[in-house]
Design an enzyme around this catalytic site. Structure first.
Site, mmCIF file in Angstrom:
data_model
loop_
_atom_site.group_PDB
_atom_site.id
_atom_site.type_symbol
_atom_site.label_atom_id
_atom_site.label_comp_id
_atom_site.label_asym_id
_atom_site.label_seq_id
_atom_site.Cartn_x
_atom_site.Cartn_y
_atom_site.Cartn_z
ATOM 1 C CG HIS A 1 38.409 38.680 34.190
ATOM 2 N ND1 HIS A 1 37.713 37.488 34.121
ATOM 3 C CD2 HIS A 1 39.684 38.386 33.860
ATOM 4 C CE1 HIS A 1 38.539 36.518 33.757
ATOM 5 N NE2 HIS A 1 39.738 37.036 33.596
ATOM 6 C CB SER B 1 42.127 35.268 35.000
ATOM 7 O OG SER B 1 41.908 35.282 33.610
ATOM 8 C CG ASP C 1 34.445 38.537 34.390
ATOM 9 O OD1 ASP C 1 34.706 39.121 33.322
ATOM 10 O OD2 ASP C 1 34.938 37.436 34.713
#
Length: 433
Positions: free
Chosen positions: A410, A177, A357
């Site tokens: 994610h 991320s 995601d």
């Protein structure tokens, strides 16, 4: 460019000026885990700024395979301003998922920890995150992409001085991320520091850097990250207006349950609660993707936990996994130039995406990789584990590999952990996926 020039000039100088300062604890038992830990865990602080008294807290998990030769991986949690406790993503522990009733959250060993194949440094960065702190509280207000990069580079050089055993091991920077944006920036400045030392005729550097690996990385939100969400969800069929109506889908993982985000933010992603007694009255669903984060805040705030980890008394208030209210300067809008610079110089790179995601769709990640126009060495194909496809991968010239994790969200590696470990082991061992 001004920020980049600043780091090129200031980082080597800062490393020369900062004296070594470290306190470490070997952790053999943890609150909530029955018996001795089945892996070597060291925690500690490294002072990265004498003037402000800034000390970054780390967790070092030694490789369970061959620590003398296995890679060392610095793994950073996204956010930014989210702690890298040993339960998240690549760490060796996980919580027993049970409704919280006021008792002690129980821990269990994670058989798919990346410590099976590498030594891992988990770092609470930037300052103010997790158990990291500064004597001068005002220093928390001057935190951003480039200042935290400077601290991390200082941390790494001091850490390797303190741990000479690992100086010759291959070293990789990794994160998911937002940490996926920071990882190539950190990696480039490490390589520049090593190059400066080499040009002066001295040792080429304490860190034997080989490359970096990033998962569902935030890279360039303006031109790539946010521009493929509609085409991903609707396969190019639905309109943007219909996309805005999709409120029943969990964006972290499109097949996961819809988490109560307002509750999660109110209870442990924000700083609104102060009494642990409140935690038992309202809980997120156990099968919510973030339930372990809820438990980790409870666990990390226990005095017995802090004592076992060697946390210095009085250095932080209440532990919160993510401190979103803490000021932060997002002064690196894009990391694409860093990806390009590193890979064209021959450093190895693994970019992987959970294919479920919505936040950072694999389509957007693959788009900026394709923009480099690297020649293809091994075209798009399935990679396998146990006779089943674990995802798909493509390998480009300049040692860059892009891979998907089938069923990953994610934080891709938290969803299919066996496949994640297999992918990491093969790539770290420099073998085809």
């Amino acid at each position: 460019m001004a920020s980049l020039l600043f780091l090129r000039l200031v980082v080597p100088l800062a490393l020369l000026l900062l004296p070594l300062s470290r306190s470490a604890t070997v952790v053999t038992h943890l609150t909530g885990f029955h018996g001795r830990l089945p892996f070597h865990l060291e925690t500690g602080y490294v002072n990265v700024d004498e003037e402000t008294g800034t000390e970054l807290f780390y967790y070092f998990v030694e490789s369970e395979r061959s620590p003398d030769t296995d890679p060392v991986v610095l793994w950073l949690t996204g956010g930014p301003r989210c702690s890298s406790l040993i339960f998240y993503e690549v760490g060796p522990m996980k919580f027993v998922l049970a409704p919280y009733n006021g008792s002690l959250p129980e821990l269990t060993y994670n058989p798919d920890s990346w410590s099976k194949v590498a030594s891992i440094i988990l770092l609470d960065s930037p300052v103010g995150t997790g158990f990291s702190y500064a004597r001068d509280i005002e220093s928390h207000r001057d935190v951003g992409d480039f200042s935290s990069t400077l601290h991390i580079i200082t941390f790494l050089n001091k850490w390797f001085i303190d741990h000479p055993r690992y100086q010759s091991n291959p070293f990789f920077v990794g994160g998911s991320s937002y940490a996926g944006k920071m990882s190539p920036i950190i990696a480039q400045h490490i390589s520049q520091g090593n190059k400066l030392k080499s040009n002066k005729g001295s040792n080429p550097g304490l860190i034997s850097r080989q490359g970096y690996l990033v998962g569902n990385p935030i890279t360039d939100s303006m031109f790539y990250d946010n521009n493929f969400q509609i085409s991903y969800v609707g396969v190019g069929i639905i309109s943007s207006q219909i996309y805005e109506l999709i409120s029943e889908i969990e964006k972290e993982h499109i097949l996961g349950i819809k988490c109560e985000h307002d509750l999660l933010r109110r209870r442990f992603l924000s700083e609104e609660y102060t009494q642990q007694s409140e935690l038992s009255t309202e809980q997120p669903a156990i099968n919510c993707w973030a339930y372990c984060y809820y438990l980790s805040d409870i666990w990390a705030n226990m005095d017995s936990t802090k004592y076992a980890l060697g946390v210095k008394q009085g250095t932080i208030g209440e532990f919160k996994r993510c401190k979103k209210s803490m000021p932060y300067s997002f002064d690196a809008p894009s990391s694409i130039e860093y990806h390009f610079n590193l890979t064209t110089r021959g450093y190895r790179a693994l970019v992987f995406s959970g294919d479920h995601d919505i936040w950072i769709p694999f389509l957007s990640t693959h788009a900026w990789i394709r923009s480099f126009n690297f020649s293809i060495v091994d075209d798009w194909r399935a990679w396998h584990l146990g006779g089943q496809a674990g995802g798909f991968a493509i390998t480009y010239a300049n040692h860059m590999t892009f891979a998907t994790l089938k069923g990953g969200g994610h934080s891709a590696i938290e969803y299919p952990p066996r496949e994640s470990l297999a992918m990491a082991q093969r790539w770290l061992d420099n073998k085809p996926l």
